[in-house]
Design an enzyme around this catalytic site. Structure first.
Site, PDB file in Angstrom:
ATOM      1  CG  HIS A 222     -41.045  39.426 -83.597  1.00 23.45           C
ATOM      2  ND1 HIS A 222     -41.439  39.987 -82.410  1.00 23.45           N
ATOM      3  CD2 HIS A 222     -39.730  39.142 -83.446  1.00 23.45           C
ATOM      4  CE1 HIS A 222     -40.434  40.014 -81.572  1.00 23.45           C
ATOM      5  NE2 HIS A 222     -39.369  39.520 -82.177  1.00 23.45           N
TER       6      HIS A 222
ATOM      7  CG  HIS B 139     -39.650  43.845 -83.057  1.00 17.61           C
ATOM      8  ND1 HIS B 139     -39.551  42.876 -84.029  1.00 17.61           N
ATOM      9  CD2 HIS B 139     -38.586  43.681 -82.252  1.00 17.61           C
ATOM     10  CE1 HIS B 139     -38.453  42.174 -83.828  1.00 17.61           C
ATOM     11  NE2 HIS B 139     -37.843  42.628 -82.757  1.00 17.61           N
TER      12      HIS B 139
ATOM     13  CB  CYS C  53     -24.953  36.457 -74.288  1.00 10.03           C
ATOM     14  SG  CYS C  53     -26.356  35.931 -75.298  1.00 10.03           S
TER      15      CYS C  53
ATOM     16  CB  CYS D 257     -27.758  39.654 -74.510  1.00  8.69           C
ATOM     17  SG  CYS D 257     -28.744  38.369 -73.777  1.00  8.69           S
TER      18      CYS D 257
ATOM     19  CB  CYS E  96     -27.784  33.518 -72.508  1.00  4.76           C
ATOM     20  SG  CYS E  96     -28.969  34.865 -72.693  1.00  4.76           S
TER      21      CYS E  96
ATOM     22  CG  HIS F 131     -30.364  35.071 -76.676  1.00  2.00           C
ATOM     23  ND1 HIS F 131     -30.163  36.121 -75.811  1.00  2.00           N
ATOM     24  CD2 HIS F 131     -30.970  35.595 -77.760  1.00  2.00           C
ATOM     25  CE1 HIS F 131     -30.616  37.239 -76.356  1.00  2.00           C
ATOM     26  NE2 HIS F 131     -31.124  36.947 -77.530  1.00  2.00           N
TER      27      HIS F 131
ATOM     28  CE  LYS G  72     -36.856  33.133 -76.350  1.00  2.00           C
ATOM     29  NZ  LYS G  72     -36.245  34.096 -75.504  1.00  2.00           N
TER      30      LYS G  72
ATOM     31  CE  LYS H 262     -35.560  34.474 -87.832  1.00  2.00           C
ATOM     32  NZ  LYS H 262     -34.201  34.848 -88.113  1.00  2.00           N
TER      33      LYS H 262
HETATM   34  N1  MSP Z   1     -31.324  46.632 -80.165  1.00  2.00           N
HETATM   35  C1  MSP Z   1     -31.715  46.391 -78.833  1.00  2.00           C
HETATM   36  C2  MSP Z   1     -32.290  47.638 -78.199  1.00  2.00           C
HETATM   37  C3  MSP Z   1     -31.391  48.824 -78.190  1.00  2.00           C
HETATM   38  S1  MSP Z   1     -32.176  50.232 -77.532  1.00  2.00           S
HETATM   39  C4  MSP Z   1     -30.954  51.323 -77.270  1.00  2.00           C
HETATM   40  C5  MSP Z   1     -32.777  45.301 -78.806  1.00  2.00           C
HETATM   41  N2  MSP Z   1     -33.448  45.065 -79.934  1.00  2.00           N
HETATM   42  S2  MSP Z   1     -34.598  43.953 -80.090  1.00  2.00           S
HETATM   43  O1  MSP Z   1     -34.915  43.950 -81.489  1.00  2.00           O
HETATM   44  O2  MSP Z   1     -34.209  42.726 -79.525  1.00  2.00           O
HETATM   45  O3  MSP Z   1     -35.841  44.544 -79.362  1.00  2.00           O
HETATM   46  C6  MSP Z   1     -36.161  44.215 -78.043  1.00  2.00           C
HETATM   47  C7  MSP Z   1     -37.486  44.859 -77.705  1.00  2.00           C
HETATM   48  O4  MSP Z   1     -38.486  44.430 -78.652  1.00  2.00           O
HETATM   49  C8  MSP Z   1     -38.096  44.505 -76.361  1.00  2.00           C
HETATM   50  O5  MSP Z   1     -37.577  45.268 -75.300  1.00  2.00           O
HETATM   51  C9  MSP Z   1     -39.538  44.823 -76.627  1.00  2.00           C
HETATM   52  O6  MSP Z   1     -39.723  46.198 -76.686  1.00  2.00           O
HETATM   53  C10 MSP Z   1     -39.727  44.239 -78.004  1.00  2.00           C
HETATM   54  N3  MSP Z   1     -40.007  42.812 -77.953  1.00  2.00           N
HETATM   55  C11 MSP Z   1     -39.315  41.829 -78.601  1.00  2.00           C
HETATM   56  N4  MSP Z   1     -39.902  40.636 -78.361  1.00  2.00           N
HETATM   57  C12 MSP Z   1     -40.973  40.800 -77.562  1.00  2.00           C
HETATM   58  C13 MSP Z   1     -41.983  39.948 -77.060  1.00  2.00           C
HETATM   59  N5  MSP Z   1     -41.985  38.650 -77.300  1.00  2.00           N
HETATM   60  N6  MSP Z   1     -42.975  40.515 -76.331  1.00  2.00           N
HETATM   61  C14 MSP Z   1     -43.031  41.863 -76.094  1.00  2.00           C
HETATM   62  N7  MSP Z   1     -42.099  42.676 -76.542  1.00  2.00           N
HETATM   63  C15 MSP Z   1     -41.016  42.195 -77.226  1.00  2.00           C
HETATM   64  O7  MSP Z   1     -32.980  44.727 -77.756  1.00  2.00           O
END
Ligand code: MSP
Length: 478
Positions: free
Chosen positions: A19, A22, A127, A130, A144, A147, A296, A299
């Protein structure tokens, strides 16, 4: 001499398709990687997917497919999304890669052999969202905060990592910026966490989660998913798990992420590196979190923005630009399609697109031959570079748009279309007005390359011809 520049994004969980959150991290990393390559730095850019653990296992169970098959499907969606967005990662690491698994086992065995891992028991909260152990302090009304779910109670024997042992050394390094955490408010948060709460030993294995890497000396346990995931930053460079032997590109110059996963990155991860006798990353940069229309992204609210939604509506380069200019990097931002539309029309359709169209039309009509030079505006480059260096992408872009605005105003004021081409030295006069404007456009396009690689190249090609011609509109109005 060229410098080394290794940049990483988190490995994203495959419990969800890509999304805009990422996308934000990945495009930002791409912008930095492209910029450093353009400076001649030896650059390596890593992204990938995090595929083990309870959360993924549960998701696969829901979907009634094997976790590996499920992970394969979602992981390829991330790959596709990044390729569609013109992301230039040098490797895409998956934590289910054979080589990664072997290296994780080797590394943990080393940590065990040096007595940094011992058999303990974890009694407390977990959690799954997380994939983190939680204390009461981390919860708001028992839930949490990330979440909005109640963590599960856990009580199990586990292989435990001596995290507390590294408290003093890490705090010192963070304070001294040997491990630099940016922006400063994030560093302060972490320092205060170390000082007020401090590090406690942490469970590094799970007994009842079979979807994971077996602990090499006790196959009835699997490796805690974060311990597994962190090592991607090394295995993605081809590291075989050998302590004390950093791969060539390590340490990372920049590890990008958002605030949700800073704490683990500023505690467990560097402690693992110390345990493995490896250098710490130079900088962790924490960018802001996106909300959609003040909410936020989730889904259940049905407001998740996928990268392909943006690409379909605005095109690849505009999508990259809109994401990168949505907010000051490091600050949270509220985004919406209405805001994107407005910015697209103002900055791209009416701004850059319109100026290029006006200028090229006049140049072509008057048969001007201009000899322009890329990179001739040293002051602009200096300003832009300073901002890029300090992660102020929005400011870097603003400096370019300021230039475009000045060029546009010069064109409107000097009105070259009113001059008579056939009058004596008519063409020379028109050229005198248009050449600096064309030169500005070319300089801006050159600096836009990391953000909008295709459009920038198009403009550069167009303005490098002896006879500049008006082309198709770069950004059709929305
Ligand atoms: N798998 C773990 C990371 C392991 S690294 C050794 C994880 N994955 S995640 O898919 O949840 O990705 C989190 C990251 O995605 C955030 O730190 C950020 O880089 C990005 N983002 C996810 N949602 C976001 C927003 N709503 N806004 C900005 N960045 C976001 O955590």
């Amino acid at each position: 001499m060229s410098k080394k520049f290794y940049i990483t994004t988190p490995v994203y969980y495959v419990n969800d398709v890509p999304h805009i959150g990422h996308t934000y991290t990945t495009v930002a990393a791409d912008v930095l990687a492209r910029w450093h390559r353009s400076l001649g730095d030896e650059t390596f850019f890593l992204t990938g997917t995090d595929e083990h653990g309870a959360k993924i296992a549960e998701k696969a169970r829901e979907m009634k497919i094997e976790p590996q098959q499920y992970a394969n499907e979602i992981s390829s969606k991330f790959k596709e999304a990044w390729s569609e967005l013109n992301i230039t990662n040098d490797n895409f690491i998956r934590t289910t890669d054979e080589e990664h698994i072997k290296a994780v086992q080797k590394a943990l065995q080393y940590m065990y052999d040096r007595s940094d891992i011992y058999l303990g028991k974890y009694e407390g909260l977990y959690c799954r969202g997380c994939e983190q152990y939680k204390s009461q302090r981390d919860l708001i009304n028992g839930l949490c905060s990330d979440h909005q779910t109640a963590p599960e109670k856990m009580s199990e024997e586990c292989w435990t990592f001596k995290l507390a042992k590294y408290q003093d050394e890490l705090l010192k390094k963070i304070k001294k910026d040997e491990l630099q955490i940016l922006p400063l408010n994030r560093k302060n948060e972490i320092v205060s966490f170390y000082e007020k709460e401090g590090l406690e030993d942490i469970s590094f294995s799970r007994k009842n989660i079979s979807w994971g890497i077996p602990i090499p000396w006790d196959k009835s346990h699997t490796v805690y998913v974060w311990a597994d995931a962190f090592l991607n930053y090394l295995t993605g460079l081809g590291w075989s798990g050998k302590a004390g032997q950093a791969p060539k590109m390590w340490p990372a110059a920049v590890q990008l992420m958002s605030k949700d996963i800073l704490r683990v990155h500023a505690t467990i991860w560097p402690a693992m590196l110390l345990s493995l006798n490896l250098p710490l990353p130079e900088t962790i940069f924490v960018h802001g979190y996106f909300q959609i229309n003040g909410q936020k992204m989730s889904k259940s609210l049905g407001n998740v923005v996928a990268p392909e939604d943006l690409v379909k509506k605005y095109g690849v380069d505009a999508a990259r630009f809109l994401i990168m200019s949505a907010t000051a990097f490091g600050r949270d931002g509220d985004i919406s399609f209405a805001k994107f539309d407005e910015k697209y029309n103002a900055d791209l359709a009416n701004g850059l697109g319109n100026l290029v169209a006006r200028a090229t039309k006049l140049i072509e009509k008057n048969g001007l031959e201009l000899k322009l030079k890329v990179g001739s505006d040293k002051k602009l480059i200096e300003k832009y570079s300073k901002n890029m260096q300090s992660f102020r992408f929005d400011e870097a872009l603003k400096s370019l748009w300021q230039k475009l605005k000045e060029a546009d105003e010069a064109l409107s004021e000097k009105k070259p279309w009113k001059l008579d081409l056939l009058a004596s030295s008519g063409q020379a006069k028109i050229k005198k007005i248009l050449k600096p404007i064309a030169q500005d456009i070319l300089n801006v396009a050159d600096l836009l390359k990391p953000f909008m690689p295709t459009v920038a190249e198009k403009i550069i090609t167009q303005f490098s011809h002896k006879q500049i011609k008006k082309g198709e509109p770069l950004f059709p109005r929305i």
